[in-house]
Design a protein around this motif. Structure first.
Motif, mmCIF file in Angstrom:
data_model
loop_
_atom_site.group_PDB
_atom_site.id
_atom_site.type_symbol
_atom_site.label_atom_id
_atom_site.label_comp_id
_atom_site.label_asym_id
_atom_site.label_seq_id
_atom_site.Cartn_x
_atom_site.Cartn_y
_atom_site.Cartn_z
ATOM 1 N N ILE A 139 0.839 -1.205 0.000
ATOM 2 C CA ILE A 139 0.000 0.000 0.000
ATOM 3 C C ILE A 139 0.871 1.253 0.000
ATOM 4 O O ILE A 139 0.612 2.219 -0.730
ATOM 5 N N ALA A 140 1.906 1.244 0.820
ATOM 6 C CA ALA A 140 2.806 2.405 0.877
ATOM 7 C C ALA A 140 3.480 2.636 -0.470
ATOM 8 O O ALA A 140 3.601 3.779 -0.928
ATOM 9 N N GLN A 141 3.907 1.562 -1.112
ATOM 10 C CA GLN A 141 4.590 1.695 -2.395
ATOM 11 C C GLN A 141 3.636 2.156 -3.498
ATOM 12 O O GLN A 141 3.976 3.033 -4.306
ATOM 13 N N ALA A 142 2.424 1.586 -3.532
ATOM 14 C CA ALA A 142 1.484 1.903 -4.604
ATOM 15 C C ALA A 142 1.009 3.349 -4.552
ATOM 16 O O ALA A 142 0.751 3.965 -5.587
ATOM 17 N N PHE A 143 0.898 3.898 -3.337
ATOM 18 C CA PHE A 143 0.370 5.261 -3.191
ATOM 19 C C PHE A 143 1.422 6.200 -2.588
ATOM 20 O O PHE A 143 1.073 7.170 -1.921
ATOM 21 N N TRP A 144 2.687 5.905 -2.834
ATOM 22 C CA TRP A 144 3.750 6.688 -2.226
ATOM 23 C C TRP A 144 3.685 8.160 -2.629
ATOM 24 O O TRP A 144 3.926 9.048 -1.808
ATOM 25 N N THR A 145 3.337 8.429 -3.869
ATOM 26 C CA THR A 145 3.264 9.828 -4.320
ATOM 27 C C THR A 145 2.242 10.600 -3.495
ATOM 28 O O THR A 145 2.501 11.753 -3.073
ATOM 29 N N TYR A 146 1.095 9.994 -3.246
ATOM 30 C CA TYR A 146 0.059 10.682 -2.473
ATOM 31 C C TYR A 146 0.479 10.818 -1.017
ATOM 32 O O TYR A 146 0.344 11.893 -0.422
ATOM 33 N N TRP A 147 1.011 9.727 -0.418
ATOM 34 C CA TRP A 147 1.391 9.803 1.000
ATOM 35 C C TRP A 147 2.469 10.852 1.208
ATOM 36 O O TRP A 147 2.438 11.601 2.172
ATOM 37 N N SER A 148 3.450 10.904 0.291
ATOM 38 C CA SER A 148 4.534 11.855 0.443
ATOM 39 C C SER A 148 4.060 13.292 0.296
ATOM 40 O O SER A 148 4.662 14.223 0.855
ATOM 41 N N SER A 149 2.970 13.500 -0.465
ATOM 42 C CA SER A 149 2.441 14.852 -0.622
ATOM 43 C C SER A 149 1.802 15.374 0.660
ATOM 44 O O SER A 149 1.613 16.588 0.817
ATOM 45 N N LEU A 150 1.466 14.461 1.570
ATOM 46 C CA LEU A 150 0.847 14.867 2.831
ATOM 47 C C LEU A 150 1.871 15.288 3.869
ATOM 48 O O LEU A 150 1.514 15.872 4.894
ATOM 49 N N LEU A 151 3.141 14.969 3.613
ATOM 50 C CA LEU A 151 4.193 15.281 4.595
ATOM 51 C C LEU A 151 4.611 16.734 4.511
ATOM 52 O O LEU A 151 4.557 17.354 3.462
#
Length: 229
Positions: A217-229
């Motif tokens: 899950i982290a790998q598949a949506f890494w772009t979105y998760w990283s945008s929240l940081l």
């Protein structure tokens, strides 16, 4: 008068018990892991099945509302990634021609009932456990297909679906361990050692599976998760 030799009653009783007691079966003494599995299985089926049933029912209600009102926003649509609305409008949401939640409601209702029956002291025949094995294996396989589709094809996650994932795999895993230890599924002699190791480390297997899914899950949506940081 003839002297009579007396024997301690404890020694006589012990000798008699030793003569009459049947020999212990080799390899049948359950370890701590097996005992935990036997005690946990009814609760896992009842509670896990209930959670899966509630999640599938909630998703079915949302599906019906979307069909009745296309502009309806499901309660499980939280952001672009956690979006039930995106998932339920795809072909993967009706793999067998009916909404997937219908299959979930039917399957988890059976699992919950079996768990409640086991807690009440019910016992089931071998053919029944083989049926449970087939059903839970189908559920686990179907869940992994949906995980792949959600991550790499639909590119959206459904919170209710994830709740189903979280209970389906443990249910399948513990039903399998139960059937292996009970002899419902024969284990060839060379594989009995590995089967014992898996039974003793049953939680480790589930932990590794959960970590693998979270990593995916982290790998598949890494772009979105990283945008929240």
């Amino acid at each position: 008068m003839t002297a009579r030799t007396s024997r301690p009653s404890g020694t006589s009783q012990t000798s008699q018990t030793a003569r009459t007691a049947p020999p212990a079966a080799v390899g049948t003494a359950p370890g701590a892991g097996v005992t935990v599995i036997s005690r946990a299985l009814p609760w896992l089926l009842a509670v896990g099945g209930g959670i899966g049933l509630a999640a599938a029912a909630a998703l079915l209600v949302e599906k019906i509302r979307v069909l009745a009102e296309p502009t309806h926003v499901p309660t499980c649509s939280i952001n672009p990634v956690l979006s039930c609305g995106t998932v339920m409008t795809t072909p993967q949401a009706e793999v067998f021609g009916v909404p997937n939640p219908l299959i979930g409601v039917a399957g988890f209702a059976v699992v919950t009932t079996v768990g409640a029956a086991l807690l009440a002291g019910a016992e089931f025949r071998r053919w029944f456990w083989l049926g449970m094995q087939a059903g839970t294996l189908f559920g686990a396989g179907f869940v992994h297909y949906l995980i792949f589709q959600s991550l790499y094809r639909i590119q959206a996650l459904c919170p209710y679906c994830m709740a189903v994932w979280a209970v389906t795999v443990p249910i399948c895993w513990y039903v399998t361990l139960h059937n292996l230890r009970a002899g419902t599924i024969p284990v060839p002699r060379p594989l009995r050692g590995p089967a014992d190791v898996l039974a003793r480390n049953h939680t480790v297997v589930l932990t590794l599976w959960a970590l693998a899914v979270l990593a995916a899950i982290a790998q598949a949506f890494w772009t979105y998760w990283s945008s929240l940081l």
